[in-house]
Design an enzyme around this catalytic site. Structure first.
Site, PDB file in Angstrom:
ATOM      1  N   ASP A  93      28.858  60.549  49.720  1.00 23.30           N
ATOM      2  CA  ASP A  93      28.783  60.231  51.145  1.00 23.30           C
ATOM      3  C   ASP A  93      27.320  60.230  51.561  1.00 23.30           C
ATOM      4  OD1 ASP A  93      31.197  60.395  53.497  1.00 23.30           O
ATOM      5  OD2 ASP A  93      29.108  60.458  54.180  1.00 23.30           O
ATOM      6  N   ILE A 112      25.653  53.662  47.659  1.00 24.43           N
ATOM      7  CA  ILE A 112      26.425  52.919  46.664  1.00 24.43           C
ATOM      8  C   ILE A 112      26.410  51.418  46.917  1.00 24.43           C
ATOM      9  CG2 ILE A 112      27.871  54.775  45.825  1.00 24.43           C
ATOM     10  CD1 ILE A 112      29.113  52.419  48.531  1.00 24.43           C
ATOM     11  N   TYR A 163      34.306  43.074  59.941  1.00 22.39           N
ATOM     12  CA  TYR A 163      35.117  44.055  59.212  1.00 22.39           C
ATOM     13  C   TYR A 163      36.321  43.388  58.547  1.00 22.39           C
ATOM     14  CZ  TYR A 163      38.186  48.166  58.676  1.00 22.39           C
ATOM     15  OH  TYR A 163      39.033  49.143  58.195  1.00 22.39           O
ATOM     16  N   LYS A 222      37.057  43.178  54.535  1.00 22.93           N
ATOM     17  CA  LYS A 222      38.265  43.770  53.978  1.00 22.93           C
ATOM     18  C   LYS A 222      39.133  42.725  53.274  1.00 22.93           C
ATOM     19  CE  LYS A 222      37.790  48.135  55.015  1.00 22.93           C
ATOM     20  NZ  LYS A 222      37.499  49.085  53.914  1.00 22.93           N
TER      21      LYS A 222
END
Length: 315
Positions: free
Chosen positions: A50, A86, A183, A187
């Site tokens: 995180d 990441i 978003y 997704k």
């Protein structure tokens, strides 16, 4: 939760992931934290990733990842924190390296990290589009790429793994969501990435699936405040993020052998296998249509097709 061991933290735990090493991105809060704790409860060793950013992806602190890792250890499990980004190749590579250095193996990757920058399309800045695409879509691709490279090397060395990847899509990616063009597009891209990865990596012992969860998190409790509120009494809290994690644990275990390239919707006590684009009504003229003919034919086909589900937030 019990303070004795992760295995006692969830009722009915059976050591489903005993001996496995799992990486969870965005695991400092919300769904990611719930997944990490649930995997640890079933015996997995965890790398808790995180960046500790705000709801819009700004800022950052190592605190949330470290707190969850400490919580797992306090319950008798094994966990290390990872604060790398990441969505960079360096950060994704170090994520895999952290698992190998700390525990000597990697079995399960849960891609979960993300944030929101909601705007109606006409008000959506390019920077907000790029930022959401980066963390959600690129932040899935790069950890998957580096984990897959490790698993391919293992398979080629004669040590074919029972590797599992659980990606995180959304109902917004499957159906659309008003005010969330960036978003929803990211997704939806994750679903496409899941299907390709499942097809490419199966030969190396890797299964790749996706979930479309509905749960109360920092991202949803503001956007969908009315539906996400916790009940004020002893009734079942359908929007608790912990409700989604059992499916993630199973998909991250060796027991889901043969399940790959699938998308599951998970909410409360409900699990749904989502069935995406597939051929519906069709006709073939065997020659080129005129625009008028094409339009007339399209209307006839639509009359025999299923109506689309409503877009989230549509009035």
């Amino acid at each position: 939760m019990s303070r004795t061991s992760p295995a006692s933290a969830t009722s009915g735990t059976t050591g489903l992931c005993a001996g496995r090493v799992a990486v969870v991105t965005g695991a400092g809060r919300g769904l990611g934290r719930a997944h990490a704790l649930a995997l640890a409860a079933e015996g997995a060793k965890l790398v808790v990733n995180d960046l500790g950013v705000g709801l819009d992806g700004t800022g950052g602190t190592a605190g949330p990842a470290q707190q969850v890792a400490d919580e797992i250890r306090s319950l008798g499990g094994e966990a290390v924190a990872h604060g790398g980004d990441i969505a960079t190749s360096e950060g994704a590579a170090s994520l895999v390296a952290t698992a190998l250095d700390a525990f000597g193996r990697l079995d399960t990757l849960v891609n979960n990290a993300g944030f929101l920058r909601d705007r109606m399309l006409v008000n959506l800045d390019e920077d907000d589009w790029d930022a959401v695409m980066r963390v959600h879509l690129k932040g899935h691709f790069l950890p998957l790429k580096h984990a897959a490279a490790h698993w391919r090397a293992e398979a080629k060395a004669g040590r074919t793994p029972k590797a599992r990847v659980v990606n995180t899509s959304s109902g917004a990616g499957l159906l659309g969501s008003v005010g969330q063009g960036n978003y929803a597009a990211a997704k939806a891209g994750i679903v496409g990435l899941t299907l390709v990865a499942a097809a490419e990596l199966g030969r190396y012992g890797v299964q790749v699936n996706a979930i479309a969860p509905a749960a109360r998190t920092r991202m949803t409790e503001q956007t969908f405040a009315d539906t996400m509120a916790a009940p004020g009494d002893s009734r079942f809290d359908a929007m608790a993020p912990e409700n989604v994690s059992p499916l993630v644990v199973w998909l991250g275990s060796a027991l889901c052998a043969g399940v790959t390239g699938r998308v599951f919707e998970a909410e409360g006590g409900r699990i749904t296998v989502m069935e995406g684009w597939r051929p519906g009504p069709t006709t073939d003229k065997g020659a080129r249509w005129t625009p008028a003919q094409a339009g007339e034919t399209a209307l006839k086909l639509l009359a025999g097709a299923e109506s689309p589900q409503p877009v989230y937030g549509a009035q």
